[in-house]
Scaffold this active site. Structure first.
Site, PDB file in Angstrom:
ATOM      1  N   ARG A  62      13.029   3.318  -0.394  1.00 46.93           N
ATOM      2  CA  ARG A  62      11.663   3.336  -0.939  1.00 46.93           C
ATOM      3  C   ARG A  62      11.675   3.669  -2.424  1.00 46.93           C
ATOM      4  NH1 ARG A  62       8.042   7.334   2.274  1.00 46.93           N
ATOM      5  NH2 ARG A  62       6.428   6.321   1.021  1.00 46.93           N
ATOM      6  N   HIS A  68       4.949  -8.517  -4.569  1.00 49.17           N
ATOM      7  CA  HIS A  68       3.606  -8.836  -4.070  1.00 49.17           C
ATOM      8  C   HIS A  68       3.255 -10.294  -4.383  1.00 49.17           C
ATOM      9  CE1 HIS A  68       1.923  -4.767  -3.173  1.00 49.17           C
ATOM     10  NE2 HIS A  68       2.922  -4.393  -3.950  1.00 49.17           N
ATOM     11  N   GLU A  75       0.962 -12.044  -3.296  1.00 45.51           N
ATOM     12  CA  GLU A  75      -0.489 -12.291  -3.242  1.00 45.51           C
ATOM     13  C   GLU A  75      -1.190 -11.959  -4.557  1.00 45.51           C
ATOM     14  OE1 GLU A  75       1.082  -9.681  -2.208  1.00 45.51           O
ATOM     15  OE2 GLU A  75      -0.178  -7.893  -2.401  1.00 45.51           O
ATOM     16  N   GLY A  93       0.871  -1.166   0.000  1.00 47.24           N
ATOM     17  CA  GLY A  93       0.000   0.000   0.000  1.00 47.24           C
ATOM     18  C   GLY A  93       0.902   1.207   0.000  1.00 47.24           C
ATOM     19  N   CYS A 126       6.141  -5.406   0.394  1.00 46.71           N
ATOM     20  CA  CYS A 126       6.258  -4.071  -0.211  1.00 46.71           C
ATOM     21  C   CYS A 126       6.181  -2.970   0.860  1.00 46.71           C
ATOM     22  CB  CYS A 126       5.224  -3.918  -1.308  1.00 46.71           C
ATOM     23  SG  CYS A 126       5.682  -2.638  -2.475  1.00 46.71           S
ATOM     24  N   SER A 165       3.336   3.175   2.696  1.00 39.11           N
ATOM     25  CA  SER A 165       3.834   2.974   4.061  1.00 39.11           C
ATOM     26  C   SER A 165       3.583   4.167   4.984  1.00 39.11           C
ATOM     27  CB  SER A 165       5.324   2.613   4.036  1.00 39.11           C
ATOM     28  OG  SER A 165       6.066   3.582   3.341  1.00 39.11           O
ATOM     29  N   ILE A 169       5.604  -3.298  -7.533  1.00 41.05           N
ATOM     30  CA  ILE A 169       4.830  -2.070  -7.771  1.00 41.05           C
ATOM     31  C   ILE A 169       5.436  -0.947  -6.922  1.00 41.05           C
ATOM     32  CG2 ILE A 169       2.549  -0.984  -7.696  1.00 41.05           C
ATOM     33  CD1 ILE A 169       1.375  -3.885  -7.717  1.00 41.05           C
TER      34      ILE A 169
HETATM   35  N1  GLN Z   1       6.043   2.880  -2.579  1.00 42.63           N
HETATM   36  C1  GLN Z   1       5.209   2.464  -1.512  1.00 42.63           C
HETATM   37  C2  GLN Z   1       5.692   3.024  -0.163  1.00 42.63           C
HETATM   38  O1  GLN Z   1       6.723   3.633  -0.104  1.00 42.63           O
HETATM   39  C3  GLN Z   1       5.127   0.945  -1.432  1.00 42.63           C
HETATM   40  C4  GLN Z   1       4.454   0.425  -2.682  1.00 42.63           C
HETATM   41  C5  GLN Z   1       3.675  -0.856  -2.489  1.00 42.63           C
HETATM   42  O2  GLN Z   1       3.429  -1.304  -1.357  1.00 42.63           O
HETATM   43  N2  GLN Z   1       3.227  -1.419  -3.576  1.00 42.63           N
HETATM   44  O3  GLN Z   1       5.027   2.873   0.833  1.00 42.63           O
END
Ligand code: GLN
Length: 195
Positions: free
Chosen positions: A106, A170, A172, A47, A79, A49, A134
């Site tokens: 990140r 990911h 999942e 998601g 992620c 962070s 992602i």
């Molecule tokens: N770029 C997001 C972050 O820094 C992480 C991306 C993801 O969880 N798909 O939180």
């Protein structure tokens, strides 16, 4: 029955629920701190962070999640979840849960290649994973107690430290449930150890 929670404040929750159930365990969307008592392990999903941390604080999850880990209960971060687990974040003064001794970067694969798929081998788990990245982070530095499970272009994208597991990709999002099945065996082992 093994019960695995997915922190359901933000992010890719439903896909993890499906994968956990596909592995034969019971899955719970965790929205309240009290629910941590009903589960044997937890997944911190992908998601964003920073947003997830804000929600962790406002729902009182911060000390509760640290305590959950201290009790030896397995935690798996994917992620953004990996970022939450790190002890250090490149370019930021403060980290989040600090469960794993590692420094992470990140959005580390750059804007051009924000999202991509790669064929990966993951130690102890298997090969030919179609790993979906992602806006993914990676692990820049890992402490001696951290075992590297996978690399992509020489960057660490999966690691384990005792009962903690993390992936920059990911698992999942595909029908290949081997990484989550591995987490289920970690949860099973921790339940036997504390029984
Ligand atoms: N770029 C997001 C972050 O820094 C992480 C991306 C993801 O969880 N798909 O939180």
């Amino acid at each position: 029955m093994i019960t695995i929670g997915v922190l359901a404040l933000q992010g890719a929750v439903r896909e993890h629920i499906r994968s956990i159930e596909a592995c034969g365990a019971k899955a719970v969307e965790v929205k309240r701190v009290e629910q941590l008592e009903e589960i044997n392990g937890i997944i911190l999903p992908g998601g964003e962070s920073t947003t997830m941390r804000r929600l962790i604080d406002s729902y009182g999850f911060f000390p509760a999640l640290k305590e959950f880990g201290r009790q030896g209960k397995p935690v798996f971060g994917t992620c953004a979840g990996l970022i939450l687990m790190a002890s250090e974040i490149d370019g930021q003064d403060n980290a989040h849960l600090g469960l794993m001794n590692m420094k992470v970067a990140r959005n580390a694969f750059g804007r051009q290649v924000a999202s991509f798929e790669a064929d990966l081998e993951v130690s102890h788990i298997g090969d030919a994973f179609n790993a979906v990245f992602i806006r993914a982070p990676y692990v820049l530095e890992a402490g001696p107690e951290v075992e590297v499970l996978a690399t992509y272009q020489d960057r660490i994208v999966a690691a384990k430290q005792g009962h903690y597991l993390c992936t920059a990709f990911h698992p999942e999002l595909t029908d290949d449930n081997r990484v989550i099945a591995h987490f289920v065996t970690m949860v099973e082992a921790s339940m036997k150890a504390t029984a």
